[in-house]
Design a protein around this motif. Sequence first.
Motif, PDB file in Angstrom:
ATOM      1  N   MET A   1     -94.872   4.723  -0.873  1.00  0.00           N
ATOM      2  CA  MET A   1     -94.392   5.871  -1.595  1.00  0.00           C
ATOM      3  C   MET A   1     -93.642   6.789  -0.625  1.00  0.00           C
ATOM      4  N   GLU A   2     -92.482   7.237  -1.038  1.00  0.00           N
ATOM      5  CA  GLU A   2     -91.669   8.111  -0.188  1.00  0.00           C
ATOM      6  C   GLU A   2     -91.792   9.556  -0.667  1.00  0.00           C
ATOM      7  N   PHE A   3     -91.981  10.463   0.287  1.00  0.00           N
ATOM      8  CA  PHE A   3     -92.165  11.872  -0.027  1.00  0.00           C
ATOM      9  C   PHE A   3     -90.973  12.674   0.472  1.00  0.00           C
ATOM     10  N   GLU A   4     -90.693  13.768  -0.194  1.00  0.00           N
ATOM     11  CA  GLU A   4     -89.656  14.689   0.258  1.00  0.00           C
ATOM     12  C   GLU A   4     -90.160  15.410   1.506  1.00  0.00           C
ATOM     13  N   LEU A   5     -89.275  15.591   2.467  1.00  0.00           N
ATOM     14  CA  LEU A   5     -89.635  16.263   3.710  1.00  0.00           C
ATOM     15  C   LEU A   5     -89.974  17.724   3.421  1.00  0.00           C
ATOM     16  N   HIS A   6     -91.131  18.156   3.889  1.00  0.00           N
ATOM     17  CA  HIS A   6     -91.517  19.565   3.728  1.00  0.00           C
ATOM     18  C   HIS A   6     -90.529  20.421   4.522  1.00  0.00           C
ATOM     19  N   PRO A   7     -90.045  21.530   3.944  1.00  0.00           N
ATOM     20  CA  PRO A   7     -89.036  22.354   4.627  1.00  0.00           C
ATOM     21  C   PRO A   7     -89.458  22.853   6.010  1.00  0.00           C
ATOM     22  N   ASP A   8     -90.750  23.050   6.233  1.00  0.00           N
ATOM     23  CA  ASP A   8     -91.223  23.509   7.550  1.00  0.00           C
ATOM     24  C   ASP A   8     -90.968  22.484   8.646  1.00  0.00           C
ATOM     25  N   LEU A   9     -90.739  21.214   8.269  1.00  0.00           N
ATOM     26  CA  LEU A   9     -90.547  20.146   9.256  1.00  0.00           C
ATOM     27  C   LEU A   9     -89.103  20.000   9.731  1.00  0.00           C
ATOM     28  N   GLU A  10     -88.180  20.772   9.171  1.00  0.00           N
ATOM     29  CA  GLU A  10     -86.766  20.673   9.568  1.00  0.00           C
ATOM     30  C   GLU A  10     -86.570  20.671  11.085  1.00  0.00           C
ATOM     31  N   PRO A  11     -87.195  21.595  11.858  1.00  0.00           N
ATOM     32  CA  PRO A  11     -86.964  21.592  13.313  1.00  0.00           C
ATOM     33  C   PRO A  11     -87.451  20.328  14.016  1.00  0.00           C
ATOM     34  N   LEU A  12     -88.386  19.585  13.400  1.00  0.00           N
ATOM     35  CA  LEU A  12     -88.963  18.389  14.017  1.00  0.00           C
ATOM     36  C   LEU A  12     -88.427  17.086  13.430  1.00  0.00           C
ATOM     37  N   LYS A  13     -87.534  17.152  12.452  1.00  0.00           N
ATOM     38  CA  LYS A  13     -87.134  15.921  11.755  1.00  0.00           C
ATOM     39  C   LYS A  13     -86.415  14.924  12.660  1.00  0.00           C
TER      40      LYS A  13
END
Length: 161
Positions: free
Chosen positions: A1-13
Amino acid sequence: MEFELHPDLEPLKFLLGTWEGAGVGGYPTIEGFNFGQEISFTHVGKPFLVYASRSWLIEEDGTLGRPLAMETGYWRPRPDHGVEVTLSHPTGIVEIYVGNVAFNRVELQTDVVARTESAKEVTAGSRLYGIIGEDLGWAYDMAAMGQPLQSHLSAQLKRVG
């Protein structure tokens, strides 16, 4: 299952994915060595990355040798480009790192190191992870076995898959 990236993770993506490659290790209490490594950073739609690393010895003739270290943990972004990392090792060591993320680079220092009665003495660590071209480079400095904080491991890994 694929999940949408949580917005808080943008700096670590930039860390997301599976990375493989080779590195070198050494310390005053051991002989130098070469190792292979696989690191994965995944997410489950929540505000943390799931981290896993495993490594193995590379023999002098270039063949794969015995398994070496493993560690698992979680990377949690904090306000103002901060990050907290919890790592657990099967050798009985647990580390909590704090640091900062900037420009595809993460700098971490230990806040807490705890160990079981049978684990080797590790008292501090610092880690640096960053993108070098398209590769993930990282370095680990360690204070252990009565030695001051100094270089222990480094590797350059390529994204796979």
